[in-house]
Write a protein that holds these residues in place. Sequence first.
Motif, PDB file in Angstrom:
ATOM      1  N   ALA A 130      -6.502  39.506   9.039  1.00 15.41           N
ATOM      2  CA  ALA A 130      -5.261  38.757   8.916  1.00 15.41           C
ATOM      3  C   ALA A 130      -5.218  37.693  10.012  1.00 15.41           C
ATOM      4  O   ALA A 130      -5.558  37.959  11.148  1.00 15.41           O
ATOM      5  CB  ALA A 130      -4.061  39.682   9.047  1.00 15.41           C
ATOM      6  N   SER A 131      -4.801  36.526   9.624  1.00 14.17           N
ATOM      7  CA  SER A 131      -4.764  35.474  10.639  1.00 14.17           C
ATOM      8  C   SER A 131      -3.319  35.235  11.054  1.00 14.17           C
ATOM      9  O   SER A 131      -2.534  34.613  10.336  1.00 14.17           O
ATOM     10  CB  SER A 131      -5.389  34.189  10.086  1.00 14.17           C
ATOM     11  OG  SER A 131      -4.760  33.846   8.880  1.00 14.17           O
ATOM     12  N   ILE A 132      -2.992  35.838  12.175  1.00 18.43           N
ATOM     13  CA  ILE A 132      -1.656  35.681  12.748  1.00 18.43           C
ATOM     14  C   ILE A 132      -1.850  35.217  14.186  1.00 18.43           C
ATOM     15  O   ILE A 132      -2.643  35.812  14.922  1.00 18.43           O
ATOM     16  CB  ILE A 132      -0.900  37.035  12.762  1.00 18.43           C
ATOM     17  CG1 ILE A 132      -0.884  37.663  11.369  1.00 18.43           C
ATOM     18  CG2 ILE A 132       0.491  36.860  13.319  1.00 18.43           C
ATOM     19  CD1 ILE A 132       0.161  37.116  10.455  1.00 18.43           C
ATOM     20  N   SER A 133      -1.161  34.191  14.548  1.00 15.41           N
ATOM     21  CA  SER A 133      -1.348  33.662  15.899  1.00 15.41           C
ATOM     22  C   SER A 133      -0.841  34.673  16.923  1.00 15.41           C
ATOM     23  O   SER A 133       0.057  35.467  16.641  1.00 15.41           O
ATOM     24  CB  SER A 133      -0.595  32.344  16.061  1.00 15.41           C
ATOM     25  OG  SER A 133       0.787  32.601  16.162  1.00 15.41           O
ATOM     26  N   GLU A 134      -1.420  34.600  18.085  1.00 17.61           N
ATOM     27  CA  GLU A 134      -1.063  35.546  19.141  1.00 17.61           C
ATOM     28  C   GLU A 134       0.423  35.460  19.456  1.00 17.61           C
ATOM     29  O   GLU A 134       1.062  36.448  19.782  1.00 17.61           O
ATOM     30  CB  GLU A 134      -1.901  35.259  20.390  1.00 17.61           C
ATOM     31  CG  GLU A 134      -2.010  36.460  21.312  1.00 17.61           C
ATOM     32  CD  GLU A 134      -2.444  37.718  20.545  1.00 17.61           C
ATOM     33  OE1 GLU A 134      -1.800  38.754  20.729  1.00 17.61           O
ATOM     34  OE2 GLU A 134      -3.404  37.648  19.737  1.00 17.61           O
ATOM     35  N   GLU A 135       0.960  34.262  19.326  1.00 16.01           N
ATOM     36  CA  GLU A 135       2.352  34.064  19.679  1.00 16.01           C
ATOM     37  C   GLU A 135       3.291  34.782  18.717  1.00 16.01           C
ATOM     38  O   GLU A 135       4.145  35.562  19.137  1.00 16.01           O
ATOM     39  CB  GLU A 135       2.655  32.553  19.680  1.00 16.01           C
ATOM     40  CG  GLU A 135       4.006  32.231  20.287  1.00 16.01           C
ATOM     41  CD  GLU A 135       4.835  31.383  19.344  1.00 16.01           C
ATOM     42  OE1 GLU A 135       4.248  30.525  18.653  1.00 16.01           O
ATOM     43  OE2 GLU A 135       6.060  31.602  19.258  1.00 16.01           O
ATOM     44  N   THR A 136       3.125  34.556  17.444  1.00 12.00           N
ATOM     45  CA  THR A 136       4.016  35.236  16.495  1.00 12.00           C
ATOM     46  C   THR A 136       3.770  36.740  16.534  1.00 12.00           C
ATOM     47  O   THR A 136       4.683  37.538  16.322  1.00 12.00           O
ATOM     48  CB  THR A 136       3.806  34.730  15.063  1.00 12.00           C
ATOM     49  OG1 THR A 136       2.479  35.027  14.669  1.00 12.00           O
ATOM     50  CG2 THR A 136       4.050  33.245  14.987  1.00 12.00           C
ATOM     51  N   ARG A 137       2.538  37.113  16.826  1.00 11.30           N
ATOM     52  CA  ARG A 137       2.237  38.532  16.907  1.00 11.30           C
ATOM     53  C   ARG A 137       3.112  39.206  17.973  1.00 11.30           C
ATOM     54  O   ARG A 137       3.719  40.240  17.735  1.00 11.30           O
ATOM     55  CB  ARG A 137       0.753  38.726  17.236  1.00 11.30           C
ATOM     56  CG  ARG A 137       0.284  40.164  17.182  1.00 11.30           C
ATOM     57  CD  ARG A 137      -1.192  40.253  17.515  1.00 11.30           C
ATOM     58  NE  ARG A 137      -2.003  39.501  16.557  1.00 11.30           N
ATOM     59  CZ  ARG A 137      -2.503  40.033  15.440  1.00 11.30           C
ATOM     60  NH1 ARG A 137      -2.256  41.289  15.170  1.00 11.30           N
ATOM     61  NH2 ARG A 137      -3.219  39.305  14.619  1.00 11.30           N
ATOM     62  N   THR A 138       3.174  38.592  19.118  1.00  7.92           N
ATOM     63  CA  THR A 138       4.009  39.183  20.163  1.00  7.92           C
ATOM     64  C   THR A 138       5.485  39.065  19.796  1.00  7.92           C
ATOM     65  O   THR A 138       6.279  39.959  20.106  1.00  7.92           O
ATOM     66  CB  THR A 138       3.782  38.497  21.520  1.00  7.92           C
ATOM     67  OG1 THR A 138       4.113  37.114  21.409  1.00  7.92           O
ATOM     68  CG2 THR A 138       2.346  38.646  21.974  1.00  7.92           C
ATOM     69  N   ARG A 139       5.862  37.970  19.123  1.00  7.06           N
ATOM     70  CA  ARG A 139       7.253  37.853  18.723  1.00  7.06           C
ATOM     71  C   ARG A 139       7.640  38.998  17.797  1.00  7.06           C
ATOM     72  O   ARG A 139       8.708  39.589  17.903  1.00  7.06           O
ATOM     73  CB  ARG A 139       7.489  36.509  18.025  1.00  7.06           C
ATOM     74  CG  ARG A 139       8.554  35.714  18.716  1.00  7.06           C
ATOM     75  CD  ARG A 139       9.099  34.493  18.055  1.00  7.06           C
ATOM     76  NE  ARG A 139       8.936  34.253  16.678  1.00  7.06           N
ATOM     77  CZ  ARG A 139       8.085  33.357  16.162  1.00  7.06           C
ATOM     78  NH1 ARG A 139       7.305  32.664  16.965  1.00  7.06           N
ATOM     79  NH2 ARG A 139       8.014  33.173  14.871  1.00  7.06           N
ATOM     80  N   ILE A 140       6.726  39.323  16.919  1.00  5.06           N
ATOM     81  CA  ILE A 140       6.987  40.423  15.986  1.00  5.06           C
ATOM     82  C   ILE A 140       7.078  41.761  16.733  1.00  5.06           C
ATOM     83  O   ILE A 140       7.997  42.552  16.521  1.00  5.06           O
ATOM     84  CB  ILE A 140       5.893  40.474  14.898  1.00  5.06           C
ATOM     85  CG1 ILE A 140       6.061  39.288  13.957  1.00  5.06           C
ATOM     86  CG2 ILE A 140       5.950  41.789  14.148  1.00  5.06           C
ATOM     87  CD1 ILE A 140       4.966  39.166  12.929  1.00  5.06           C
ATOM     88  N   ASN A 141       6.118  41.975  17.613  1.00  7.62           N
ATOM     89  CA  ASN A 141       6.150  43.223  18.367  1.00  7.62           C
ATOM     90  C   ASN A 141       7.424  43.350  19.186  1.00  7.62           C
ATOM     91  O   ASN A 141       7.994  44.442  19.305  1.00  7.62           O
ATOM     92  CB  ASN A 141       4.918  43.316  19.281  1.00  7.62           C
ATOM     93  CG  ASN A 141       3.680  43.723  18.502  1.00  7.62           C
ATOM     94  OD1 ASN A 141       3.760  44.520  17.568  1.00  7.62           O
ATOM     95  ND2 ASN A 141       2.536  43.166  18.862  1.00  7.62           N
ATOM     96  N   ASP A 142       7.861  42.247  19.731  1.00  7.65           N
ATOM     97  CA  ASP A 142       9.110  42.274  20.492  1.00  7.65           C
ATOM     98  C   ASP A 142      10.275  42.665  19.597  1.00  7.65           C
ATOM     99  O   ASP A 142      11.129  43.470  19.985  1.00  7.65           O
ATOM    100  CB  ASP A 142       9.377  40.902  21.117  1.00  7.65           C
ATOM    101  CG  ASP A 142       8.409  40.620  22.259  1.00  7.65           C
ATOM    102  OD1 ASP A 142       7.663  41.550  22.637  1.00  7.65           O
ATOM    103  OD2 ASP A 142       8.388  39.479  22.753  1.00  7.65           O
ATOM    104  N   ALA A 143      10.284  42.092  18.418  1.00  7.07           N
ATOM    105  CA  ALA A 143      11.370  42.403  17.478  1.00  7.07           C
ATOM    106  C   ALA A 143      11.356  43.891  17.122  1.00  7.07           C
ATOM    107  O   ALA A 143      12.404  44.537  17.040  1.00  7.07           O
ATOM    108  CB  ALA A 143      11.236  41.550  16.220  1.00  7.07           C
ATOM    109  N   VAL A 144      10.163  44.427  16.927  1.00  5.29           N
ATOM    110  CA  VAL A 144      10.038  45.856  16.624  1.00  5.29           C
ATOM    111  C   VAL A 144      10.677  46.675  17.742  1.00  5.29           C
ATOM    112  O   VAL A 144      11.477  47.576  17.501  1.00  5.29           O
ATOM    113  CB  VAL A 144       8.553  46.249  16.465  1.00  5.29           C
ATOM    114  CG1 VAL A 144       8.398  47.758  16.493  1.00  5.29           C
ATOM    115  CG2 VAL A 144       7.995  45.683  15.179  1.00  5.29           C
ATOM    116  N   GLN A 145      10.332  46.322  18.970  1.00  8.56           N
ATOM    117  CA  GLN A 145      10.906  47.013  20.114  1.00  8.56           C
ATOM    118  C   GLN A 145      12.426  46.864  20.153  1.00  8.56           C
ATOM    119  O   GLN A 145      13.167  47.834  20.271  1.00  8.56           O
ATOM    120  CB  GLN A 145      10.310  46.447  21.416  1.00  8.56           C
ATOM    121  CG  GLN A 145       8.883  46.902  21.682  1.00  8.56           C
ATOM    122  CD  GLN A 145       8.795  48.402  21.900  1.00  8.56           C
ATOM    123  OE1 GLN A 145       9.678  48.990  22.530  1.00  8.56           O
ATOM    124  NE2 GLN A 145       7.773  49.038  21.341  1.00  8.56           N
ATOM    125  N   ALA A 146      12.857  45.614  20.026  1.00 10.65           N
ATOM    126  CA  ALA A 146      14.274  45.319  20.183  1.00 10.65           C
ATOM    127  C   ALA A 146      15.121  46.074  19.161  1.00 10.65           C
ATOM    128  O   ALA A 146      16.177  46.610  19.491  1.00 10.65           O
ATOM    129  CB  ALA A 146      14.505  43.819  20.057  1.00 10.65           C
TER     130      ALA A 146
END
Lengths: 356, 356
Positions: free
Chosen positions: A44-60
């Motif tokens: 899957a091609s997901i940029s590192e930036e959105t990847r962390t944004r997503i992970n942050d959202a999961v946490q939040a």
Amino acid sequence: MAKSTTPNKAAAVRQRGVTMNDVAKHAGVSRTAVSFVLSNRENASISEETRTRINDAVQALGYRPNAGARALASQRSDWYGLVTEIVTAPFAVDIIKGAQDQAWLDRRFLLIAPSDQADAVGPNKGLEDAAIEKLLEQRVEGLLYAATFHRGVHVPQSANEVPTVLINCFDADGKLPSIVPDERAGGRVAVERLLQAGHTRIGIINLDPVIPAAVGRLEGAREALAVAGLELDPELVVSGYATADGGYEAACRILDRYPQQDRPTALFCLNDRMAMGAYDAIKERGLTIPGDIAVIGFDNQELIAAYLRPKLTTVALPFQKMGALGVQTLAALTAGQPIIADQQLVDCPLLERSSV
Amino acid sequence: MAKSTTPNKAAAVRQRGVTMNDVAKHAGVSRTAVSFVLSNRENASISEETRTRINDAVQALGYRPNAGARALASQRSDWYGLVTEIVTAPFAVDIIKGAQDQAWLDRRFLLIAPSDQADAVGPNKGLEDAAIEKLLEQRVEGLLYAATFHRGVHVPQSANEVPTVLINCFDADGKLPSIVPDERAGGRVAVERLLQAGHTRIGIINLDPVIPAAVGRLEGAREALAVAGLELDPELVVSGYATADGGYEAACRILDRYPQQDRPTALFCLNDRMAMGAYDAIKERGLTIPGDIAVIGFDNQELIAAYLRPKLTTVALPFQKMGALGVQTLAALTAGQPIIADQQLVDCPLLERSSV
DNA sequence: GGAATTTGATAACGCGCGTTACTTGGAACG
DNA sequence: CGTTCCAAGTAACGCGCGTTATCAAATTCC
């Protein structure tokens, strides 16, 4: 007020729980992106930036994946079923522990369902079939079938719909793979230990001679004696009920049968409960363990063996290992891999304590 | 051959399984009709004729509902989670059996996950949180939390997301409902039994005096004595390790402390393992049970109590009942019903055998 | 400088089922 | 005979997520 106008409050209030969609919105991306990140697909091609944004959202949001929905979509369940009478008679509960631990390591869940193979004609007849049916409704990927004591069993037809492995029992009419203790090697190691301690006249307190445990352990004893150039004296083998009373009674018989100089100097009890009774018989006669008579047991029932005085040297039934091996074998089967053998024998280790 | 060109055969072959749609087609009706019939809704209007046609189709095709899909659609899972160190230390495995049986009766499944409360600072620290997390991912409707011995516990935060009931332990910092044995009543009934047999000098072999079991049982003993107009003589209470050796040692102390005429005529051992050791101390001194000294235990560890000679009269810990009651309480909670009490005490019945 | 490729992401379908809203043919009614 | 009503059944949406096709923009290539 009519019933229908007052729906259960608690149920109504129960919040929906945060879903992947919520995470996606919070992160400002599509749900697909979230899915890709969470199941971190390599291609899957997901940029590192959105990847962390997503992970942050999961946490939040405290997102927690819904295992059921995942199973439905992916057509895989991560569940094994364990059918066992152990729930009913917790003699060999370590099988559950071994299987449970291994399953946990493999990130799988064990659904445990009760059996009643033991009284298949009793009032619960049919419970077992119902149990397997229920497990299949849960879409378990495989079945484990465990017995409390080593024996042949008949597994219901429906078990054939998914890979199935038997633990501590074997398929009396089919070809299902099984994991059983190596009774023969266990009997051998027990007698070897007595021989090594210098005993040559060994009394054997036997179980019901037809069950697999008795057959195997006795055969092992015979082998060990043969290696030492000795023969198994049938007179020194006495059978009894597999209880403390049975062991007491059998030990009395064998101890009283001979004059002191011919008396066996060691007893191999084919299970620990009988050894418990034998202890009483020995002590009653003013004899000491292991000074006058050495005793070795079988099964390693912790509550007995570890608390008898002196503590009982015994051969352990490898319940945990059998449970773990069952799960591993099932994992191989469900992955389509070939398994090592139809019947896997598991070693019965000698546990040295203080009675030899 | 490249890997990717040879997908796993077994997985590929695995047939899809018959769905509700298949049943509907086979019966010549809509899937909705099938759903209505299978979940026999009272207000659904389906003629008797099509109803049987649908049922026939179910039989013919061997249809098996998909529990996961049903859970997803209906937002209810029929699953409870059981978090327990019992898997790790099968001392009180009957809790599992009791819970399992009750869950089965209620047509629910128990998902069992390992705990490690016992060594919460050990290498497995965090296992418990992970276990609860996993259970919540499965969307269990409630949690059971069971301990191997009666004590206070700290339940992870995440357990608050669903109804939770504690079994054989209580919430050290919160208000979670719990099911625990009535230790005090147990201690009372044990001493009452000894008094009834005519004993007035009763030695007590105590556990570690700070644990709930010791506190409660001793208090119960004190009450029973008081009713008979007697006082608890502190000199007759000795503590020891909760093992056979500990019981042996403690029994020796108490038996050797007095001249024969002052010696206690009965021993109340606060667990069966210690009673096992006490047996040895008594027999060693040429005394008989119950002739010279009566013995009563606690816990009813079958493997010990039922196999000691003479068989041990003891007070049973109601593990099975606690497990069942836990499930029942959880069922009430998830249904939004009020529960009887925050802490439910379960009776510890006296089991008469032959040592009194 | 236009075509081909890669990167980053999304729309849309389906998993199997519960459930709501809607349709249809016929019986009852005035 | 037109209207109402009901029995009998269905179409369609959604549960939460995996997955495939597709798309737009950015980059590389000739």
